[in-house]
Design a protein around this motif. Sequence first.
Motif, PDB file in Angstrom:
ATOM      1  N   TYR A  32       0.841  -1.184   0.000  1.00  0.00           N
ATOM      2  CA  TYR A  32       0.000   0.000   0.000  1.00  0.00           C
ATOM      3  C   TYR A  32       0.879   1.237   0.000  1.00  0.00           C
ATOM      4  O   TYR A  32       2.079   1.163   0.273  1.00  0.00           O
ATOM      5  CB  TYR A  32      -0.928   0.006   1.214  1.00  0.00           C
ATOM      6  CG  TYR A  32      -0.200   0.017   2.523  1.00  0.00           C
ATOM      7  CD1 TYR A  32       0.239  -1.159   3.111  1.00  0.00           C
ATOM      8  CD2 TYR A  32       0.073   1.221   3.182  1.00  0.00           C
ATOM      9  CE1 TYR A  32       0.928  -1.138   4.296  1.00  0.00           C
ATOM     10  CE2 TYR A  32       0.752   1.236   4.364  1.00  0.00           C
ATOM     11  CZ  TYR A  32       1.181   0.050   4.915  1.00  0.00           C
ATOM     12  OH  TYR A  32       1.856   0.058   6.098  1.00  0.00           O
ATOM     13  N   GLN A  34       0.721   5.687   0.852  1.00  0.00           N
ATOM     14  CA  GLN A  34      -0.032   6.787   1.462  1.00  0.00           C
ATOM     15  C   GLN A  34       0.392   8.122   0.862  1.00  0.00           C
ATOM     16  O   GLN A  34       1.521   8.275   0.390  1.00  0.00           O
ATOM     17  CB  GLN A  34       0.213   6.818   2.973  1.00  0.00           C
ATOM     18  CG  GLN A  34      -0.214   5.557   3.697  1.00  0.00           C
ATOM     19  CD  GLN A  34      -0.003   5.654   5.200  1.00  0.00           C
ATOM     20  OE1 GLN A  34       0.417   6.671   5.725  1.00  0.00           O
ATOM     21  NE2 GLN A  34      -0.326   4.582   5.902  1.00  0.00           N
ATOM     22  N   TYR A  36       0.362  12.356   1.894  1.00  0.00           N
ATOM     23  CA  TYR A  36       0.211  13.351   2.949  1.00  0.00           C
ATOM     24  C   TYR A  36       0.332  14.743   2.351  1.00  0.00           C
ATOM     25  O   TYR A  36       1.004  14.942   1.331  1.00  0.00           O
ATOM     26  CB  TYR A  36       1.302  13.186   4.014  1.00  0.00           C
ATOM     27  CG  TYR A  36       1.149  11.962   4.897  1.00  0.00           C
ATOM     28  CD1 TYR A  36       1.497  10.698   4.431  1.00  0.00           C
ATOM     29  CD2 TYR A  36       0.662  12.073   6.201  1.00  0.00           C
ATOM     30  CE1 TYR A  36       1.361   9.581   5.234  1.00  0.00           C
ATOM     31  CE2 TYR A  36       0.528  10.953   7.013  1.00  0.00           C
ATOM     32  CZ  TYR A  36       0.874   9.723   6.518  1.00  0.00           C
ATOM     33  OH  TYR A  36       0.737   8.604   7.319  1.00  0.00           O
ATOM     34  N   PHE A  46      -2.309  13.335   6.912  1.00  0.00           N
ATOM     35  CA  PHE A  46      -2.704  12.214   6.069  1.00  0.00           C
ATOM     36  C   PHE A  46      -3.870  12.581   5.158  1.00  0.00           C
ATOM     37  O   PHE A  46      -4.824  13.235   5.594  1.00  0.00           O
ATOM     38  CB  PHE A  46      -3.096  11.035   6.965  1.00  0.00           C
ATOM     39  CG  PHE A  46      -3.676   9.861   6.239  1.00  0.00           C
ATOM     40  CD1 PHE A  46      -5.043   9.667   6.175  1.00  0.00           C
ATOM     41  CD2 PHE A  46      -2.837   8.942   5.625  1.00  0.00           C
ATOM     42  CE1 PHE A  46      -5.579   8.588   5.514  1.00  0.00           C
ATOM     43  CE2 PHE A  46      -3.361   7.856   4.960  1.00  0.00           C
ATOM     44  CZ  PHE A  46      -4.738   7.676   4.911  1.00  0.00           C
TER      45      PHE A  46
ATOM     46  N   ASP B   1      -3.916  18.990  15.686  1.00  0.00           N
ATOM     47  CA  ASP B   1      -2.817  18.055  15.498  1.00  0.00           C
ATOM     48  C   ASP B   1      -3.030  16.763  16.263  1.00  0.00           C
ATOM     49  O   ASP B   1      -2.094  16.179  16.799  1.00  0.00           O
ATOM     50  CB  ASP B   1      -1.483  18.700  15.917  1.00  0.00           C
ATOM     51  CG  ASP B   1      -1.016  19.735  14.915  1.00  0.00           C
ATOM     52  OD1 ASP B   1      -0.421  20.723  15.342  1.00  0.00           O
ATOM     53  OD2 ASP B   1      -1.290  19.563  13.716  1.00  0.00           O
ATOM     54  N   TYR B  33       6.807   7.895  16.835  1.00  0.00           N
ATOM     55  CA  TYR B  33       7.942   7.999  15.921  1.00  0.00           C
ATOM     56  C   TYR B  33       8.620   9.356  16.083  1.00  0.00           C
ATOM     57  O   TYR B  33       7.961  10.360  16.362  1.00  0.00           O
ATOM     58  CB  TYR B  33       7.481   7.890  14.463  1.00  0.00           C
ATOM     59  CG  TYR B  33       6.645   6.679  14.142  1.00  0.00           C
ATOM     60  CD1 TYR B  33       5.278   6.677  14.377  1.00  0.00           C
ATOM     61  CD2 TYR B  33       7.223   5.544  13.577  1.00  0.00           C
ATOM     62  CE1 TYR B  33       4.500   5.561  14.068  1.00  0.00           C
ATOM     63  CE2 TYR B  33       6.456   4.426  13.261  1.00  0.00           C
ATOM     64  CZ  TYR B  33       5.096   4.451  13.520  1.00  0.00           C
ATOM     65  OH  TYR B  33       4.332   3.352  13.211  1.00  0.00           O
ATOM     66  N   PRO B 100      -0.093  -2.170  10.019  1.00  0.00           N
ATOM     67  CA  PRO B 100       0.964  -1.153   9.894  1.00  0.00           C
ATOM     68  C   PRO B 100       0.639  -0.087   8.869  1.00  0.00           C
ATOM     69  O   PRO B 100       1.365   0.905   8.766  1.00  0.00           O
ATOM     70  CB  PRO B 100       2.181  -1.977   9.466  1.00  0.00           C
ATOM     71  CG  PRO B 100       1.631  -3.220   8.867  1.00  0.00           C
ATOM     72  CD  PRO B 100       0.365  -3.501   9.599  1.00  0.00           C
ATOM     73  N   TRP B 101      -0.449  -0.239   8.110  1.00  0.00           N
ATOM     74  CA  TRP B 101      -0.788   0.759   7.111  1.00  0.00           C
ATOM     75  C   TRP B 101      -1.600   1.910   7.675  1.00  0.00           C
ATOM     76  O   TRP B 101      -1.984   2.813   6.962  1.00  0.00           O
ATOM     77  CB  TRP B 101      -1.579   0.097   5.970  1.00  0.00           C
ATOM     78  CG  TRP B 101      -2.729  -0.706   6.462  1.00  0.00           C
ATOM     79  CD1 TRP B 101      -3.965  -0.254   6.816  1.00  0.00           C
ATOM     80  CD2 TRP B 101      -2.734  -2.118   6.694  1.00  0.00           C
ATOM     81  NE1 TRP B 101      -4.740  -1.296   7.241  1.00  0.00           N
ATOM     82  CE2 TRP B 101      -4.032  -2.451   7.169  1.00  0.00           C
ATOM     83  CE3 TRP B 101      -1.792  -3.124   6.524  1.00  0.00           C
ATOM     84  CZ2 TRP B 101      -4.383  -3.755   7.486  1.00  0.00           C
ATOM     85  CZ3 TRP B 101      -2.143  -4.416   6.845  1.00  0.00           C
ATOM     86  CH2 TRP B 101      -3.422  -4.722   7.319  1.00  0.00           C
ATOM     87  N   ASP B 102      -1.934   1.850   8.966  1.00  0.00           N
ATOM     88  CA  ASP B 102      -2.717   2.932   9.561  1.00  0.00           C
ATOM     89  C   ASP B 102      -2.002   4.264   9.407  1.00  0.00           C
ATOM     90  O   ASP B 102      -0.787   4.346   9.491  1.00  0.00           O
ATOM     91  CB  ASP B 102      -2.972   2.662  11.037  1.00  0.00           C
ATOM     92  CG  ASP B 102      -4.125   1.702  11.268  1.00  0.00           C
ATOM     93  OD1 ASP B 102      -4.365   1.355  12.432  1.00  0.00           O
ATOM     94  OD2 ASP B 102      -4.762   1.307  10.281  1.00  0.00           O
ATOM     95  N   GLU B 103      -2.787   5.302   9.232  1.00  0.00           N
ATOM     96  CA  GLU B 103      -2.221   6.635   9.046  1.00  0.00           C
ATOM     97  C   GLU B 103      -1.420   7.055  10.264  1.00  0.00           C
ATOM     98  O   GLU B 103      -1.660   6.603  11.379  1.00  0.00           O
ATOM     99  CB  GLU B 103      -3.338   7.633   8.786  1.00  0.00           C
ATOM    100  CG  GLU B 103      -4.265   7.800   9.971  1.00  0.00           C
ATOM    101  CD  GLU B 103      -5.448   8.663   9.615  1.00  0.00           C
ATOM    102  OE1 GLU B 103      -6.542   8.109   9.426  1.00  0.00           O
ATOM    103  OE2 GLU B 103      -5.274   9.893   9.568  1.00  0.00           O
ATOM    104  N   GLN B 104      -0.473   7.956  10.007  1.00  0.00           N
ATOM    105  CA  GLN B 104       0.287   8.559  11.091  1.00  0.00           C
ATOM    106  C   GLN B 104      -0.202   9.995  11.290  1.00  0.00           C
ATOM    107  O   GLN B 104      -0.503  10.700  10.333  1.00  0.00           O
ATOM    108  CB  GLN B 104       1.784   8.532  10.769  1.00  0.00           C
ATOM    109  CG  GLN B 104       2.344   7.117  10.740  1.00  0.00           C
ATOM    110  CD  GLN B 104       3.854   7.068  10.659  1.00  0.00           C
ATOM    111  OE1 GLN B 104       4.545   8.065  10.813  1.00  0.00           O
ATOM    112  NE2 GLN B 104       4.382   5.878  10.429  1.00  0.00           N
ATOM    113  N   PHE B 106       0.905  13.623  12.863  1.00  0.00           N
ATOM    114  CA  PHE B 106       2.141  14.319  13.161  1.00  0.00           C
ATOM    115  C   PHE B 106       1.912  15.486  14.125  1.00  0.00           C
ATOM    116  O   PHE B 106       0.883  16.153  14.087  1.00  0.00           O
ATOM    117  CB  PHE B 106       2.770  14.858  11.875  1.00  0.00           C
ATOM    118  CG  PHE B 106       3.448  13.790  11.065  1.00  0.00           C
ATOM    119  CD1 PHE B 106       2.705  12.955  10.242  1.00  0.00           C
ATOM    120  CD2 PHE B 106       4.823  13.610  11.134  1.00  0.00           C
ATOM    121  CE1 PHE B 106       3.324  11.957   9.496  1.00  0.00           C
ATOM    122  CE2 PHE B 106       5.456  12.627  10.393  1.00  0.00           C
ATOM    123  CZ  PHE B 106       4.701  11.800   9.570  1.00  0.00           C
ATOM    124  N   GLY B 107       2.930  15.735  14.932  1.00  0.00           N
ATOM    125  CA  GLY B 107       2.935  16.903  15.790  1.00  0.00           C
ATOM    126  C   GLY B 107       3.353  18.136  15.011  1.00  0.00           C
ATOM    127  O   GLY B 107       3.647  18.073  13.825  1.00  0.00           O
TER     128      GLY B 107
END
Lengths: 112, 115
Positions: A32, A34, A36, A46, B1, B33, B100-104, B106-107
């Motif tokens: 996959y 992504q 952003y 995202f 955020d 992360y 593991p494909w879940d969105e990240q 960010f701060g």
Amino acid sequence: SQKIEQNSEALNIQEGKTATLTCNYTNYSPAYLQWYRQDPGRGPVFLLLIRENEKEKRKERLKVTFDTTLKQSLFHITASQPADSATYLCALMGQAGTALIFGKGTTLSVSS
Amino acid sequence: DAGITQSPRHKVTETGTPVTLRCHQTENHRYMYWYRQDPGHGLRLIHYSYGVKDTDKGEVSDGYSVSRSKTEDFLLTLESATSSQTSVYFCAISEQVSGPWDEQFFGPGTRLTVL
């Protein structure tokens, strides 16, 4: 090692046109990918995820394609607006399956 | 955020001094992360954590250490800052319930300058 490239550092288009951003990857076949968006001075946000078996995904004015043969993803913004001006990053999960690898980004400028 | 704060937001320090950056989340996400972002390089992973006291190295971990003693806090330490560590540092979190494909998320970032 996996490599991800966003071919254009900058893209300038006129309002109302369709913006097309390219993301190419090598040495890997991610399941996959992504996309952003990042505005100046802020963290990435995202937008979309596309899986290898989806080929195309849409969200409002955004469309992402995923061609596993060409090892390429295209990101389209239709009817672009000045508010779409930002840097767009593509990312894929590394082969270890633990962390994202990001492209350097393409900065889109939409002029009115 | 998405309930992520980073502190400090800006810091200027001198070569050779230790520096600690803090990331705090209120989302109870398992994964955290640390990235750095530099012109011409994009976002590069420094370290990440997959649980309390569970951490692993990323692409550019040399000169950095991390600690996670609580779910909500992830600290990044530059043991002896160098000018090459001048950068913008981003913390990110991810739930990874689906995979593991879940969105990240960010701060807002910390701009660090090492003189």
